[in-house]
Design a protein around this motif. Structure first.
Motif, PDB file in Angstrom:
ATOM      1  N   GLU B 148     -16.520  -9.358  42.481  1.00  0.00           N
ATOM      2  CA  GLU B 148     -15.222  -8.789  42.799  1.00  0.00           C
ATOM      3  C   GLU B 148     -14.259  -9.946  43.040  1.00  0.00           C
ATOM      4  O   GLU B 148     -14.505 -10.799  43.876  1.00  0.00           O
ATOM      5  CB  GLU B 148     -15.334  -7.923  44.049  1.00  0.00           C
ATOM      6  N   THR B 150     -10.455 -11.424  43.888  1.00  0.00           N
ATOM      7  CA  THR B 150      -9.122 -11.163  44.417  1.00  0.00           C
ATOM      8  C   THR B 150      -8.220 -12.262  43.879  1.00  0.00           C
ATOM      9  O   THR B 150      -8.491 -13.440  44.071  1.00  0.00           O
ATOM     10  CB  THR B 150      -9.134 -11.186  45.957  1.00  0.00           C
ATOM     11  N   THR B 177      -3.991  -8.878  43.308  1.00  0.00           N
ATOM     12  CA  THR B 177      -4.717  -7.775  42.674  1.00  0.00           C
ATOM     13  C   THR B 177      -6.204  -8.043  42.676  1.00  0.00           C
ATOM     14  O   THR B 177      -6.644  -9.167  42.886  1.00  0.00           O
ATOM     15  CB  THR B 177      -4.292  -7.546  41.212  1.00  0.00           C
ATOM     16  N   GLU B 178      -6.931  -6.991  42.427  1.00  0.00           N
ATOM     17  CA  GLU B 178      -8.377  -7.112  42.362  1.00  0.00           C
ATOM     18  C   GLU B 178      -8.855  -6.885  40.941  1.00  0.00           C
ATOM     19  O   GLU B 178      -8.250  -6.132  40.188  1.00  0.00           O
ATOM     20  CB  GLU B 178      -9.031  -6.072  43.274  1.00  0.00           C
ATOM     21  N   TYR B 180     -12.742  -6.913  38.520  1.00  0.00           N
ATOM     22  CA  TYR B 180     -14.192  -7.040  38.520  1.00  0.00           C
ATOM     23  C   TYR B 180     -14.625  -7.842  37.318  1.00  0.00           C
ATOM     24  O   TYR B 180     -14.026  -7.733  36.248  1.00  0.00           O
ATOM     25  CB  TYR B 180     -14.860  -5.673  38.506  1.00  0.00           C
ATOM     26  N   SER B 389      -0.694  -4.993  37.503  1.00  0.00           N
ATOM     27  CA  SER B 389      -1.449  -3.809  37.884  1.00  0.00           C
ATOM     28  C   SER B 389      -2.268  -3.328  36.698  1.00  0.00           C
ATOM     29  O   SER B 389      -1.960  -3.588  35.554  1.00  0.00           O
ATOM     30  CB  SER B 389      -0.506  -2.711  38.328  1.00  0.00           C
ATOM     31  N   THR B 394      -9.462  -0.084  40.067  1.00  0.00           N
ATOM     32  CA  THR B 394     -10.074   0.622  41.185  1.00  0.00           C
ATOM     33  C   THR B 394     -10.966   1.730  40.636  1.00  0.00           C
ATOM     34  O   THR B 394     -10.688   2.277  39.567  1.00  0.00           O
ATOM     35  CB  THR B 394      -9.002   1.242  42.095  1.00  0.00           C
TER      36      THR B 394
END
Lengths: 345, 564
Positions: B148, B150, B177-178, B180, B389, B394
């Motif tokens: 994960e 960031t 933002t995150e 994976y 974004s 998510t």
């Protein structure tokens, strides 16, 4: 990756670049980096073989024999240079990359390039043309520059056509070709709503260990050529264009070629500056990850050379259970391990 | 039996006139010679579209940039920009260089574009994909982790100044933002694993809908916080690459030129078509409405508003072009459905010429398109607010996005089932009618033949166009990205396919508008309908709209006769 105290082949680069082209210092740096990369990986791949990539073999000197090992060295060097140059291209350090194949900027480089209409146009580009080209069709892949550099510097150098240089060029070309073949294709979809109606793909450099592995495979299957045959071909080929010569049946397109049988590398050889395998470590590690060459290393390095395998129990303190913390700290425990080291005596 | 058959023929003759408010189209009345000339012209313009693709470069270009790692001594002070020639750089490959540096000090700097180039507004848009190179360190457990990330990303822009040089970097956007990232270590057989790379998936970072400025600068940080669990699972990062994908200026130029040529043509044909419809003394039929709407959406798609992006900052262009294409495809799909329905050769109800009849079929298109629109708004619409974004990052967003996409897919499936079923019925009816054709009067035979011809012609053309589209895009997937060292042969199959297919649908719609426009020629039915029919025919045709009840009774009779 750089281990301290290791001697790196610096001389090699200097000898390699006996071409009278003024090169961008960044390009020369990349060539050095590439040679070092090739050397390190050669070391790694040949760790359990009798010949284990001594530094001297990465330096080009006159009394080198055109054997299998030299062929491998040449190929992996070419591959290393392509790799390093390409990486530095993406870093933006080599300004001529990408949109232009003109790395010399001097008249010499124009001669080196085989004449073809599109190249000529490209070579004569100035900054403005370059901008026009970029905004019209983008830049070519970064690897293009590295591949061309190797082709023009190493393969097409104007050295007199001897058997040795013929062999050399062939092996350089193969090294370059291996990189090209190992390129990884990556794609991204960016069509309507991000769908794949429009997809853009690019070729990405593979990690170098993939290349060195493939090259070792080529080393195993290298072909021995007969010197006289090549001489005859070169004599014939002088009237023919340079490109046609490489496609000659004598040197198979996709194998490394050499002229002389290798030493058996067991005993020291003064003329070649070879220390022999006495004192080398071998391994009897058995796990499903062990490579074939490691498994037979004791037999290969010691017993077949007439040495005995000696054991020595040693307590080795090793880093273990390391916890990495991004970016810059590593917390490891030190574990003591009793290791049985094997070596030839 | 003989009696009922006579009645049946009379009624059918009448019924034809009501059913097809589009009595004769140009297609039926065009002589073979004229038709072949027209088809040749259309094919030639189609060929021209493919040839235009030859001069065009590939639609999009890519540049891979290796991030320069700068050291920021004061991470708290935020409004400053690091460019490639920052005062203190560091090489993450060498551990000893990293002593005393905390993760928050590290800034990954990417100047776009590379090699002293600058962006041209013709390059339209920009997408950035990160490739993070993780390496194995001895002592580490070998895992195939899903990491994960960031990311603290900031974008700035700058422009050229006339007398050379650049304007200072100006803040464009920023976001935390995150993402994976899946990593695998797939080469366990190496003797010395130290420093060997993991094979990690790429991380989409940003998407800019407009490329208004000359230079962009990305400052990326990977902040570490053990309490908030930021980047705690990140391994040894050695290098970060940014793959930057932009449209090619040359392709945009070719594309806009195509649009600029097609737009006036389609508008002219539409005006001509509508005039022709209005020359008839009746209200336009449903199919004619559909055709003009289809033409309208194509004209909207062809409208070369990309010219405006050369002067104005229009970040919504990506969204807009998605919507334009969406509207066009939705109309095209609806048109096929209605066209098939109108050629069913059976009048089921007295209701005529209304879209309402097709609501069941059309609702699948509507639901599909709306879910795609919502998805697009969530993804590309959100990019207007925050280019970093992504709906996919998510778990909730992924589920939502998948729901919309699957919903659209289901709708597409249902639609095609509907369409295939309807086409099958039409062909069944055609084969039934064809067997009784010789026994019909000339007038009816002409109608039926005309209808069948119209239908099979469109079906043929549609199947060919759709087939070419599908085949070429599949072909495109296979030929993408072939590596070519000597790029002397610069033929870009991708752009040929894109211009060719785009041109094909334009030609297709132009052909529809031209061939399915009402004909001025009098069809020969009036004088040749046999005596008994003529009376009925003239009476009814003079006042068709006043006798709805009669029509429904007649059609029910037709249905009965059909069964017989």
């Amino acid at each position: 990756m750089k281990a301290a105290g290791e001697v790196y082949p610096g001389q090699f680069t200097k000898n390699l670049l006996q071409v009278d082209i003024e090169l961008d210092p960044n390009v020369i740096d990349s060539i050095k980096t590439g040679t070092i990369l090739a050397f390190e990986h050669c070391r790694n791949v040949f760790r359990w073989e009798r010949w284990n990539c001594p530094t001297e073999d990465f330096e080009r000197h006159k009394q080198q024999r055109a054997n299998k090992e030299l062929a491998f060295t040449q190929a992996i060097t070419a591959a290393g240079i392509v790799h390093a140059v390409t990486k530095n291209c993406s870093r933006g350090e080599i300004s001529d990359c990408g949109c232009n194949s003109n790395f010399g900027g001097t008249t010499n480089s124009q001669k080196v390039d085989p004449p073809s209409s599109s190249k000529q146009i490209e070579l004569n580009t100035n900054v403005k043309d370059k901008t026009v080209k970029w905004s019209w069709g983008g830049c070519s892949d970064d690897s293009t520059y590295g591949l061309r550099l190797v082709r023009d510097l190493l393969e097409n150098s104007k050295e007199n056509a001897t058997v040795l240089s013929y062999i050399e060029k062939h092996n350089y070309r193969l090294g370059k070709q291996i990189v090209q073949q190992a390129m990884i294709k990556k794609c991204r979809c960016h069509g309507v709503s991000g769908s794949c109606s429009l997809q853009t793909c690019w070729m990405q450099l593979p990690p170098f260990h993939i290349i060195s592995k493939k090259l070792k495979e080529k080393y195993r299957k290298a072909r021995r050529l007969i010197s006289e045959n090549i001489e005859a071909t070169i004599a014939l080929g002088n009237s023919v264009k340079r490109e046609d010569r490489t496609s000659n049946f004598l040197a198979p397109e996709d194998s490394l070629v050499f002229l002389e049988q290798s030493l058996d590398y067991c005993l020291p050889d003064q003329t070649q500056n070879w220390p022999g395998t006495k004192g080398r470590f071998c391994s009897r590690t058995k796990s499903n990850r062990t490579t074939a060459s490691e498994k037979r290393s004791c037999r290969n390095l010691c017993r077949q050379c007439g040495y005995k395998v000696r054991r020595e129990k040693m307590v080795v303190r090793k880093r273990c259970n390391c916890v990495f913390q991004w970016c810059c700290s590593v917390k490891c425990e030190m574990c003591s391990e009793i290791v049985e080291e094997l070596y030839c005596d | 039996m003989q009696q009922s058959f006579v009645y049946f023929s009379i009624l059918l003759c009448i019924f034809e006139i009501f059913k097809f408010k589009m009595p004769g189209t140009i297609l039926e009345n065009l002589s073979g010679r004229k038709l072949s000339v027209l088809v040749t012209v259309l094919l030639l313009s189609q060929l021209a579209c493919f040839l235009v693709g030859l001069i065009s470069p590939s639609p999009a270009g890519i540049q891979t940039i290796l991030a320069t790692v700068c050291v920021d001594p004061e991470p708290e002070v935020r409004d400053k920009w690091f460019s490639r020639n920052c005062p203190k750089k560091v090489d993450l490959r060498y551990d000893n260089a990293l002593e005393g540096i905390s993760p928050n000090n590290l800034v990954f700097v990417v100047e776009m574009p590379n090699f002293q180039q600058d962006f041209s507004r013709w390059q339209q848009n920009l997408a950035g994909v990160l490739q993070i190179e993780l390496v194995y360190r001895s002592g580490q457990k070998l895992l195939n982790p899903m990491i994960e990330l960031t990311l603290d990303a900031r974008l700035a822009y700058s422009n050229k100044v006339k007398n050379g040089g650049k304007t200072p970097w100006t803040h464009y956007t920023n976001a935390i933002t995150e993402r994976y990232m899946d990593c695998i270590f797939n080469d366990t057989a190496i003797e010395n694993k130290e420093g060997y790379p993991y094979d990690c998936s790429m991380v989409p970072l940003f998407e800019l809908g407009s490329l208004y400025h000359d230079y962009y600068l990305l400052n990326l940080r990977l902040p570490y916080d053990s309490q908030k669990e930021l980047n705690t699972h990140l391994l040894k990062v050695e290098e970060i690459f940014l793959h930057m994908i932009h449209m090619n200026g040359g392709f945009t130029k070719v594309w806009i030129s195509l649009k600029s040529i097609f737009f006036p043509i389609i508008v002219t044909i539409m005006i001509w078509f509508w005039n022709r419809v209005h020359l008839l003394s009746r209200t336009p039929a449903l199919l004619e409405y559909m055709l003009i709407v289809l033409g309208g959406t194509l004209a909207f798609l062809d409208l070369p508003i990309e010219y405006l992006t050369l002067h104005f900052d229009m970040p919504y262009m990506l969204l807009l072009s998605d919507i334009r294409q969406g509207i066009f495809y939705a109309t095209l799909l609806s048109f096929w459905l209605v066209f098939t329905g109108e050629h069913m050769l059976i009048q089921e109800t007295g209701e005529r010429n209304s879209l309402r009849k097709y609501w069941k079929h059309l609702s699948s298109i509507a639901v599909g398109c709306v879910s795609l629109l919502i998805f697009d708004l969530c993804e590309r619409g959100m990019h207007l607010v925050n280019p970093f974004s992504s709906i996919w990052v998510t778990p909730l967003g992924t589920n939502l996005a998948l729901t919309f996409v699957i919903c659209a897919g289901l709708c597409a499936g249902i639609y095609f089932l509907f369409l295939c079923y309807m086409i099958w019925r039409v062909f069944k009816n055609i084969s039934i009618k064809r067997s009784v054709l010789p026994s019909m009067t000339q007038a009816r035979r002409l109608h039926y033949e005309g209808t069948m011809y119209r239908f099979t012609f469109l079906m043929g053309a549609t199947v060919v166009c759709a087939g070419i589209t599908i085949v070429s895009f599949i072909l495109n997937q296979y030929t993408q990205g072939e590596h070519n060292l000597d790029d002397s042969m610069d033929i870009e199959l991708t752009s040929i396919i894109h211009t060719g297919v785009y041109g094909m649908w334009n030609v297709y719609i132009c052909a529809l508008l031209m061939l399915y426009a009402p004909s001025h020629k009098q069809w020969p039915s009036e004088p040749t309908c046999s005596e008994g029919e003529e009376v009925e025919f003239s009476r009814l045709s003079s006042e068709p709209s006043t006798t709805p009840n009669e029509i429904s009774s007649l059609t029910s009779f037709v249905a009965k006769a059909n069964i017989e």
